[in-house]
Design a protein around this motif. Structure first.
Motif, mmCIF file in Angstrom:
data_model
loop_
_atom_site.group_PDB
_atom_site.id
_atom_site.type_symbol
_atom_site.label_atom_id
_atom_site.label_comp_id
_atom_site.label_asym_id
_atom_site.label_seq_id
_atom_site.Cartn_x
_atom_site.Cartn_y
_atom_site.Cartn_z
ATOM 1 N N ARG A 287 0.839 -1.209 0.000
ATOM 2 C CA ARG A 287 0.000 0.000 0.000
ATOM 3 C C ARG A 287 0.872 1.256 0.000
ATOM 4 O O ARG A 287 0.600 2.211 -0.721
ATOM 5 C CB ARG A 287 -0.948 -0.011 1.206
ATOM 6 N N GLY A 288 1.941 1.265 0.788
ATOM 7 C CA GLY A 288 2.832 2.421 0.833
ATOM 8 C C GLY A 288 3.477 2.701 -0.512
ATOM 9 O O GLY A 288 3.540 3.849 -0.958
ATOM 10 N N ASP A 289 3.955 1.644 -1.183
ATOM 11 C CA ASP A 289 4.562 1.808 -2.504
ATOM 12 C C ASP A 289 3.540 2.323 -3.515
ATOM 13 O O ASP A 289 3.841 3.192 -4.337
ATOM 14 C CB ASP A 289 5.150 0.485 -3.005
ATOM 15 N N ALA A 290 2.324 1.794 -3.454
ATOM 16 C CA ALA A 290 1.267 2.227 -4.377
ATOM 17 C C ALA A 290 0.904 3.692 -4.131
ATOM 18 O O ALA A 290 0.708 4.453 -5.083
ATOM 19 C CB ALA A 290 0.035 1.343 -4.231
ATOM 20 N N LEU A 291 0.838 4.103 -2.865
ATOM 21 C CA LEU A 291 0.524 5.494 -2.555
ATOM 22 C C LEU A 291 1.609 6.430 -3.068
ATOM 23 O O LEU A 291 1.322 7.478 -3.647
ATOM 24 C CB LEU A 291 0.345 5.677 -1.044
ATOM 25 N N ARG B 117 7.656 11.687 1.933
ATOM 26 C CA ARG B 117 7.272 12.494 3.095
ATOM 27 C C ARG B 117 5.747 12.516 3.289
ATOM 28 O O ARG B 117 5.252 12.386 4.404
ATOM 29 C CB ARG B 117 7.797 13.917 2.971
ATOM 30 N N TYR B 118 5.017 12.670 2.190
ATOM 31 C CA TYR B 118 3.558 12.665 2.299
ATOM 32 C C TYR B 118 3.041 11.291 2.695
ATOM 33 O O TYR B 118 2.070 11.177 3.445
ATOM 34 C CB TYR B 118 2.915 13.132 0.989
ATOM 35 N N GLU B 119 3.671 10.248 2.207
ATOM 36 C CA GLU B 119 3.245 8.893 2.573
ATOM 37 C C GLU B 119 3.459 8.652 4.063
ATOM 38 O O GLU B 119 2.674 7.963 4.713
ATOM 39 C CB GLU B 119 3.995 7.857 1.732
ATOM 40 N N GLU B 120 4.483 9.265 4.649
ATOM 41 C CA GLU B 120 4.694 9.170 6.101
ATOM 42 C C GLU B 120 3.534 9.828 6.852
ATOM 43 O O GLU B 120 3.114 9.341 7.907
ATOM 44 C CB GLU B 120 6.024 9.813 6.490
ATOM 45 N N GLU B 121 3.019 10.931 6.308
ATOM 46 C CA GLU B 121 1.840 11.570 6.920
ATOM 47 C C GLU B 121 0.634 10.630 6.841
ATOM 48 O O GLU B 121 -0.144 10.526 7.782
ATOM 49 C CB GLU B 121 1.520 12.900 6.223
ATOM 50 N N LEU B 122 0.498 9.943 5.709
ATOM 51 C CA LEU B 122 -0.591 8.981 5.559
ATOM 52 C C LEU B 122 -0.432 7.839 6.561
ATOM 53 O O LEU B 122 -1.430 7.357 7.110
ATOM 54 C CB LEU B 122 -0.633 8.439 4.128
ATOM 55 N N ASP B 123 0.805 7.412 6.811
ATOM 56 C CA ASP B 123 1.078 6.371 7.811
ATOM 57 C C ASP B 123 0.574 6.783 9.189
ATOM 58 O O ASP B 123 0.201 5.937 9.996
ATOM 59 C CB ASP B 123 2.578 6.079 7.909
#
Length: 108
Positions: free
Chosen positions: A70-74, A90-96
């Motif tokens: 999911r992280g790679d896809a995002l 960085r944005y994916e870390e916010e999504l995490d």
């Protein structure tokens, strides 16, 4: 140029979407991402905005996302909307952290 906003929840996402519409974006130019796929789909449906799909990513990236985490896809989706790989990370870390990303971009 795309606009990216990080918000805490659906209420704040709706506020941002309404603001973007007032700035001249159409609902077809606004996207929403959450780390949980169901949350992302539910929010997109309830706020009546588009999902990032084949038109934005292309066929190969869309198919590749089926096999990615999911992280790679995002990150791939964020990059397809104009982010650099570092920004997407960085944005994916916010999504995490459970946040939501609202993206607006004018159609070419």
């Amino acid at each position: 140029m795309n606009t990216f906003k990080v918000v805490e929840n659906g209420v704040q996402a709706k506020r941002e979407i309404d603001d973007l519409i007032m700035q001249g974006y159409s609902k077809n130019e606004i996207y929403l991402l959450a780390h949980d796929k169901n949350r992302s789909e539910d929010l997109s449906d309830s706020l009546d905005i588009k999902d990032i799909g084949v038109a934005e990513q292309g066929v190969l990236e869309s198919v590749a996302n089926v096999f990615r985490t999911r992280g790679d896809a995002l990150r791939a989706k964020l990059e397809s909307l104009g982010m650099s790989p570092l920004e997407a990370e960085r944005y994916e870390e916010e999504l995490d952290r459970g946040k939501v990303v609202v993206v607006a971009g004018k159609s070419a």
